[in-house]
Design a protein around this motif. Structure first.
Motif, mmCIF file in Angstrom:
data_model
loop_
_atom_site.group_PDB
_atom_site.id
_atom_site.type_symbol
_atom_site.label_atom_id
_atom_site.label_comp_id
_atom_site.label_asym_id
_atom_site.label_seq_id
_atom_site.Cartn_x
_atom_site.Cartn_y
_atom_site.Cartn_z
ATOM 1 N N LEU A 17 11.717 11.371 -10.123
ATOM 2 C CA LEU A 17 10.353 10.936 -10.410
ATOM 3 C C LEU A 17 9.432 12.150 -10.465
ATOM 4 C CD1 LEU A 17 10.046 7.735 -8.179
ATOM 5 C CD2 LEU A 17 10.370 7.851 -10.636
ATOM 6 N N CYS A 21 11.800 14.624 -3.474
ATOM 7 C CA CYS A 21 13.064 14.628 -2.720
ATOM 8 C C CYS A 21 13.908 15.859 -3.063
ATOM 9 C CB CYS A 21 13.852 13.354 -2.985
ATOM 10 S SG CYS A 21 13.055 11.874 -2.336
ATOM 11 N N ARG A 36 17.053 11.362 -0.811
ATOM 12 C CA ARG A 36 16.669 10.152 -1.549
ATOM 13 C C ARG A 36 17.113 8.895 -0.811
ATOM 14 N NH1 ARG A 36 18.503 13.542 -6.040
ATOM 15 N NH2 ARG A 36 16.603 14.339 -7.022
ATOM 16 N N TRP A 39 14.873 8.352 2.056
ATOM 17 C CA TRP A 39 13.559 7.900 1.586
ATOM 18 C C TRP A 39 13.593 6.415 1.235
ATOM 19 C CZ3 TRP A 39 10.020 12.031 1.349
ATOM 20 C CH2 TRP A 39 8.709 11.633 1.191
ATOM 21 N N VAL A 40 14.703 5.953 0.641
ATOM 22 C CA VAL A 40 14.842 4.525 0.336
ATOM 23 C C VAL A 40 14.843 3.708 1.618
ATOM 24 C CG1 VAL A 40 16.454 2.783 -0.562
ATOM 25 C CG2 VAL A 40 15.965 4.828 -1.882
ATOM 26 N N THR A 43 11.385 3.514 2.808
ATOM 27 C CA THR A 43 10.612 2.597 1.973
ATOM 28 C C THR A 43 10.890 1.151 2.350
ATOM 29 O OG1 THR A 43 10.611 4.179 0.158
ATOM 30 C CG2 THR A 43 10.158 1.905 -0.412
ATOM 31 N N CYS A 44 12.128 0.843 2.624
ATOM 32 C CA CYS A 44 12.484 -0.530 3.004
ATOM 33 C C CYS A 44 11.865 -0.928 4.338
ATOM 34 C CB CYS A 44 13.998 -0.688 3.073
ATOM 35 S SG CYS A 44 14.785 -0.604 1.460
ATOM 36 N N GLY A 48 7.242 4.016 3.057
ATOM 37 C CA GLY A 48 7.872 5.002 2.174
ATOM 38 C C GLY A 48 7.168 5.236 0.857
ATOM 39 N N ILE A 49 6.697 4.193 0.211
ATOM 40 C CA ILE A 49 6.048 4.346 -1.095
ATOM 41 C C ILE A 49 4.744 5.130 -0.958
ATOM 42 C CG2 ILE A 49 4.953 3.110 -3.007
ATOM 43 C CD1 ILE A 49 7.037 0.888 -2.537
ATOM 44 N N ILE A 50 3.955 4.780 0.025
ATOM 45 C CA ILE A 50 2.691 5.498 0.258
ATOM 46 C C ILE A 50 2.978 6.960 0.610
ATOM 47 C CG2 ILE A 50 0.620 5.620 1.708
ATOM 48 C CD1 ILE A 50 0.683 3.209 -0.196
ATOM 49 N N TYR A 52 5.558 8.753 -0.280
ATOM 50 C CA TYR A 52 6.020 9.461 -1.478
ATOM 51 C C TYR A 52 4.834 9.843 -2.366
ATOM 52 C CZ TYR A 52 8.917 10.882 -5.377
ATOM 53 O OH TYR A 52 9.506 11.629 -6.352
ATOM 54 N N ILE A 53 3.916 8.927 -2.559
ATOM 55 C CA ILE A 53 2.743 9.204 -3.390
ATOM 56 C C ILE A 53 1.915 10.336 -2.792
ATOM 57 C CG2 ILE A 53 0.557 8.243 -4.227
ATOM 58 C CD1 ILE A 53 2.077 5.531 -4.462
#
Length: 62
Positions: A17, A21, A36, A39-40, A43-44, A48-50, A52-53
């Protein structure tokens, strides 16, 4: 005196992306696939999404 300090950058060569990572993998000298996967899992479990951004915005390109 030279600057021998290791710096964290987003990867330009090993990215899916934004290269976050891949850059973390290069910095810690580990396989970016492991980063990665971790990180997944993060996110679960929630943020994680916040994260990463935020990392994609804060970590500079090389």
């Amino acid at each position: 005196m030279g600057d021998n300090q290791k710096r964290l950058y987003r990867s330009e060569t090993d990215k899916m992306l934004c290269g976050v990572c891949g850059g973390i993998g290069e910095y810690f000298e580990i396989d970016p696939t492991i980063v990665r996967l971790l990180w997944v899992l993060l996110t679960c479990s929630g943020p994680g999404i916040i994260a990463y951004i935020i990392a994609a915005v804060i970590i500079p390109r090389r």
